[in-house]
Design a protein around this motif. Structure first.
Motif, short mmCIF file in Angstrom:
data_model
loop_
_atom_site.label_atom_id
_atom_site.label_comp_id
_atom_site.label_asym_id
_atom_site.label_seq_id
_atom_site.Cartn_x
_atom_site.Cartn_y
_atom_site.Cartn_z
N LEU A 102 21.87 78.34 37.74
CA LEU A 102 21.42 77.51 38.86
C LEU A 102 19.94 77.75 39.17
O LEU A 102 19.24 76.83 39.59
CB LEU A 102 22.28 77.81 40.09
N GLY A 103 19.49 78.99 38.97
CA GLY A 103 18.07 79.26 39.17
C GLY A 103 17.21 78.43 38.23
O GLY A 103 16.16 77.90 38.63
N ARG A 104 17.66 78.28 36.99
CA ARG A 104 16.92 77.45 36.04
C ARG A 104 16.98 75.98 36.44
O ARG A 104 16.00 75.24 36.28
CB ARG A 104 17.49 77.65 34.64
N VAL A 105 18.13 75.55 36.96
CA VAL A 105 18.26 74.15 37.40
C VAL A 105 17.32 73.88 38.56
O VAL A 105 16.64 72.84 38.61
CB VAL A 105 19.72 73.86 37.80
N VAL A 106 17.25 74.80 39.52
CA VAL A 106 16.35 74.63 40.67
C VAL A 106 14.91 74.50 40.21
O VAL A 106 14.14 73.66 40.70
CB VAL A 106 16.50 75.81 41.65
N ALA A 107 14.52 75.33 39.24
CA ALA A 107 13.14 75.29 38.75
C ALA A 107 12.82 74.00 38.01
O ALA A 107 11.67 73.54 38.00
CB ALA A 107 12.90 76.49 37.83
N ALA A 108 13.85 73.38 37.40
CA ALA A 108 13.60 72.20 36.57
C ALA A 108 13.78 70.88 37.31
O ALA A 108 13.31 69.84 36.83
CB ALA A 108 14.54 72.23 35.35
N ARG A 109 14.44 70.90 38.46
CA ARG A 109 14.74 69.65 39.16
C ARG A 109 13.74 69.39 40.28
O ARG A 109 13.03 70.29 40.74
CB ARG A 109 16.16 69.69 39.75
N THR A 110 13.71 68.16 40.74
CA THR A 110 12.88 67.76 41.88
C THR A 110 13.70 66.88 42.81
O THR A 110 14.77 66.38 42.43
CB THR A 110 11.64 66.97 41.42
N GLY A 111 13.20 66.69 44.01
CA GLY A 111 13.82 65.76 44.95
C GLY A 111 15.22 66.15 45.36
O GLY A 111 15.54 67.33 45.57
N THR A 112 16.10 65.15 45.46
CA THR A 112 17.46 65.35 45.95
C THR A 112 18.27 66.28 45.04
O THR A 112 19.03 67.12 45.52
CB THR A 112 18.19 64.00 46.07
N ARG A 113 18.08 66.14 43.73
CA ARG A 113 18.84 66.98 42.81
C ARG A 113 18.47 68.45 42.99
O ARG A 113 19.32 69.34 42.87
CB ARG A 113 18.58 66.53 41.37
N ARG A 114 17.19 68.71 43.28
CA ARG A 114 16.79 70.10 43.51
C ARG A 114 17.41 70.63 44.79
O ARG A 114 17.86 71.79 44.84
CB ARG A 114 15.27 70.19 43.58
N LEU A 115 17.45 69.81 45.84
CA LEU A 115 18.07 70.24 47.10
C LEU A 115 19.54 70.56 46.90
O LEU A 115 20.06 71.54 47.45
CB LEU A 115 17.89 69.16 48.17
N ARG A 116 20.22 69.73 46.09
CA ARG A 116 21.63 70.00 45.82
C ARG A 116 21.79 71.31 45.04
O ARG A 116 22.72 72.08 45.30
CB ARG A 116 22.22 68.84 45.02
N ALA A 117 20.90 71.54 44.09
CA ALA A 117 20.97 72.78 43.32
C ALA A 117 20.71 74.00 44.20
O ALA A 117 21.35 75.05 44.04
CB ALA A 117 19.97 72.74 42.16
N VAL A 118 19.76 73.87 45.14
CA VAL A 118 19.48 74.97 46.07
C VAL A 118 20.70 75.26 46.93
O VAL A 118 21.08 76.43 47.15
CB VAL A 118 18.26 74.64 46.94
#
Length: 328
Positions: A102-118
């Protein structure tokens, strides 16, 4: 033995048994949670991927299905036996993998998808805290029994370590430095702090795998100036342990020979030891590295470091080492 002592012993056994049952009930509840999570992840991997910010691509769905299968494996371990608590360490290992992903996902995503990953990372971190607390209770329940070390309990595995090093300094000087136990975190990297609390007692705080911490109280049981220091953890400690360090004159006037003997309970038994090694926290290597740092700090006044490992030699960094230049 007096009737009062017998009564106190019986009460202690009853409390210990009740603690065991509580830990096993909690571990079984985690097993049901794994069963539910695994079933959902396998049945609807796309929805889980979108909700967590991982995505609903074919590789993402495949990853979610694999995680779901792992959760079902946890469930089988936690729900399939009479003593499920020691298997809680399998969930801790899974949590480490999930948080890394999930840490890698947070670093790679932006916008709404990043908020969901966080948000998903926060949920998994909370679950991980419960898993780790449950797993550590396995060590505590053994440590609180008569005998005080927690050795031999169903969730504990006693590990003995022996190491030695020669320090090119007089024995009195070497003993004096170690005797001030608040110096220990300066060369024992797994220790965050050691505080003396008076009357031969102290409070220890150490780093555990996955950046968690564990604390316990200890007492000095032997102290012969310039010769021996011995200590042991107090009953009820999260990690039962005892240790002894001997100081002798090295042959040929080469300073002082320091010999360390350490016995400790591995939370989670052999599985917990395997997890620690997986995370790069190999206990034997830690002790040897600690003694090398002790030698450096007593002989030179500081731990020698390099640009490749500026904060010191942590076991977890060994896989990422590279050729280095001296610190500028």
């Amino acid at each position: 033995m007096s009737q009062e002592h017998v009564r106190m012993s019986q009460e202690g056994d009853h409390m210990s048994q009740e603690g065991d049952r509580t830990t096993d009930r909690l571990a079984r509840a985690l097993g049901w949670a794994s069963l539910g999570l695994g079933a959902v992840q396998i049945a609807a991997p796309g929805a889980v991927g979108r909700l967590s910010g991982v995505g609903d691509s074919a590789p993402a769905r495949g990853t979610v299905v694999l995680v779901g299968a792992r959760e079902l494996f946890h469930a089988a371990l936690l729900l399939g036996g009479d003593r499920p608590a020691p298997w809680a360490w399998t969930r801790v290992a899974g949590d480490v993998l999930d948080l890394t992903m999930l840490g890698r996902v947070v670093a790679a995503r932006t916008g709404t998808r990043r908020l969901r990953a966080v948000a998903a990372t926060g949920v998994v971190a909370g679950i991980a805290a419960v898993d780790l607390w449950t797993a550590l209770r396995v060590g505590r329940r053994g440590a609180g029994r008569p005998g005080g070390r927690g050795a031999g309990g169903p969730g504990g595995h006693v590990r003995s370590l022996r190491a030695a090093i020669t320090v090119n300094r007089p024995r009195q000087e070497v003993y004096r430095y170690w005797h001030d136990i608040e110096n220990l975190p300066r060369f024992m990297i797994h220790l965050e702090s050691v505080k003396t609390t008076g009357d031969g007692h102290s409070h220890w705080k150490a780093k555990a795998p996955a950046n968690w911490t564990v604390e316990w109280d200890a007492e000095t049981v032997q102290d012969r100036p310039d010769e021996v220091i011995a200590w042991r953890s107090m009953p009820g400690s999260a990690v039962g342990n005892r240790g002894l360090v001997r100081f002798t004159d090295a042959p040929g006037g080469r300073g002082t020979e320091v010999r360390v003997e350490l016995d400790y309970d591995v939370p989670g038994g052999r599985l917990g030891l395997a997890l620690a090694r997986l995370l790069g926290e190999h206990p034997e290597q830690q002790v040897r590295d600690d003694l090398r740092r002790f030698k450096q700090i007593v002989e030179t006044g500081e731990v020698v470091r390099s640009e490749g490992s500026p904060e010191g030699t942590r076991a977890l960094r060994q896989a990422m080492q590279r050729p280095a230049q001296p610190v500028r």
